[in-house]
Design a protein around this motif. Structure first.
Motif, short mmCIF file in Angstrom:
data_model
loop_
_atom_site.label_atom_id
_atom_site.label_comp_id
_atom_site.label_asym_id
_atom_site.label_seq_id
_atom_site.Cartn_x
_atom_site.Cartn_y
_atom_site.Cartn_z
N MET A 1 0.83 -1.19 0.00
CA MET A 1 0.00 0.00 0.00
C MET A 1 0.88 1.25 0.00
N ILE A 2 0.48 2.21 -0.79
CA ILE A 2 1.20 3.48 -0.87
C ILE A 2 0.44 4.50 -0.04
N ARG A 3 1.19 5.24 0.79
CA ARG A 3 0.53 6.24 1.61
C ARG A 3 1.18 7.60 1.40
N GLU A 4 0.41 8.64 1.66
CA GLU A 4 0.94 10.00 1.55
C GLU A 4 1.49 10.44 2.89
N ILE A 5 2.65 11.09 2.85
CA ILE A 5 3.28 11.60 4.07
C ILE A 5 3.57 13.08 3.88
N ASN A 6 4.01 13.72 4.98
CA ASN A 6 4.43 15.12 4.87
C ASN A 6 5.94 15.20 5.14
N GLY A 7 6.48 16.38 4.99
CA GLY A 7 7.92 16.58 5.14
C GLY A 7 8.47 16.18 6.50
N GLU A 8 7.68 16.40 7.55
CA GLU A 8 8.13 16.04 8.90
C GLU A 8 8.24 14.52 9.04
N GLU A 9 7.31 13.80 8.47
CA GLU A 9 7.34 12.33 8.55
C GLU A 9 8.48 11.76 7.71
N LEU A 10 8.85 12.45 6.65
CA LEU A 10 9.84 11.94 5.71
C LEU A 10 11.17 11.62 6.38
N ASP A 11 11.71 12.57 7.13
CA ASP A 11 13.03 12.36 7.75
C ASP A 11 13.04 11.14 8.65
N GLN A 12 11.99 10.96 9.42
CA GLN A 12 11.91 9.82 10.33
C GLN A 12 11.75 8.52 9.55
N LEU A 13 10.92 8.54 8.53
CA LEU A 13 10.62 7.34 7.76
C LEU A 13 11.84 6.80 7.02
N ILE A 14 12.61 7.69 6.39
CA ILE A 14 13.73 7.23 5.57
C ILE A 14 14.94 6.80 6.38
N SER A 15 14.92 7.03 7.68
CA SER A 15 16.11 6.74 8.49
C SER A 15 16.44 5.25 8.57
N LYS A 16 15.44 4.38 8.38
CA LYS A 16 15.69 2.94 8.46
C LYS A 16 15.04 2.22 7.28
N GLY A 17 15.80 1.34 6.66
CA GLY A 17 15.27 0.51 5.59
C GLY A 17 15.22 1.23 4.25
N LYS A 18 14.56 0.56 3.29
CA LYS A 18 14.43 1.08 1.94
C LYS A 18 13.09 1.79 1.79
N VAL A 19 13.13 3.03 1.29
CA VAL A 19 11.92 3.82 1.09
C VAL A 19 12.01 4.51 -0.26
N LEU A 20 10.97 4.37 -1.06
CA LEU A 20 10.87 5.07 -2.34
C LEU A 20 9.88 6.21 -2.16
N VAL A 21 10.34 7.44 -2.40
CA VAL A 21 9.50 8.62 -2.21
C VAL A 21 9.16 9.22 -3.57
N ASP A 22 7.87 9.41 -3.80
CA ASP A 22 7.37 10.03 -5.02
C ASP A 22 6.98 11.47 -4.69
N PHE A 23 7.79 12.42 -5.17
CA PHE A 23 7.46 13.84 -5.03
C PHE A 23 6.55 14.18 -6.21
N TYR A 24 5.31 14.58 -5.92
CA TYR A 24 4.33 14.79 -6.98
C TYR A 24 3.55 16.08 -6.74
N SER A 25 2.75 16.45 -7.77
CA SER A 25 1.83 17.57 -7.64
C SER A 25 0.45 17.10 -8.08
N LYS A 26 -0.57 17.57 -7.40
CA LYS A 26 -1.94 17.18 -7.73
C LYS A 26 -2.38 17.68 -9.11
N VAL A 27 -1.72 18.71 -9.63
CA VAL A 27 -2.10 19.27 -10.93
C VAL A 27 -1.26 18.74 -12.08
N CYS A 28 -0.44 17.75 -11.82
CA CYS A 28 0.51 17.23 -12.80
C CYS A 28 -0.01 15.94 -13.44
#
Length: 100
Positions: free
Chosen positions: A1-28
């Motif tokens: 499952m893919i979930r949306e996160i915010n910038g504050e969650e990002l730093d904590q999330l990527i600190s352990k394991g493999k994480v693929l982050v999709d930087f996107y825009s709703k108008v794109c």
């Protein structure tokens, strides 16, 4: 499952394991197409978390990680960037990136 996160969650999330982050825009348009590709990729991978981050609502994270356009995919492993793809990508390319 893919979930949306915010910038504050990002730093904590990527600190352990493999994480693929999709930087996107709703108008794109390409971002919307990439979301379907990522959902398909997510079905076939177990050892990685895939998350999305709204480019427009998380400018601090966008600047911190040097993201200049969307969609941008960044693969992190234990807090370090290991790969980056810009623009709409096809499933085999993203899978190769993840498998490294």
């Amino acid at each position: 499952m893919i979930r949306e996160i915010n910038g504050e969650e990002l730093d904590q999330l990527i600190s352990k394991g493999k994480v693929l982050v999709d930087f996107y825009s709703k108008v794109c348009g390409p971002c919307k197409m990439l979301s379907f590709v990522l959902k398909d990729v997510a079905k076939n991978v177990d050892d990685i978390e895939i998350v999305t981050l709204d480019f427009d609502q998380n400018k601090e994270a966008v600047n911190k990680y040097g993201v200049v356009g969307y969609p941008t995919l960044i693969l992190f492993n234990d807090g370090k960037e290991v790969d980056r793809l810009k623009g709409l990508q096809q499933k085999p390319i993203i899978q190769r990136m993840i498998e490294g």
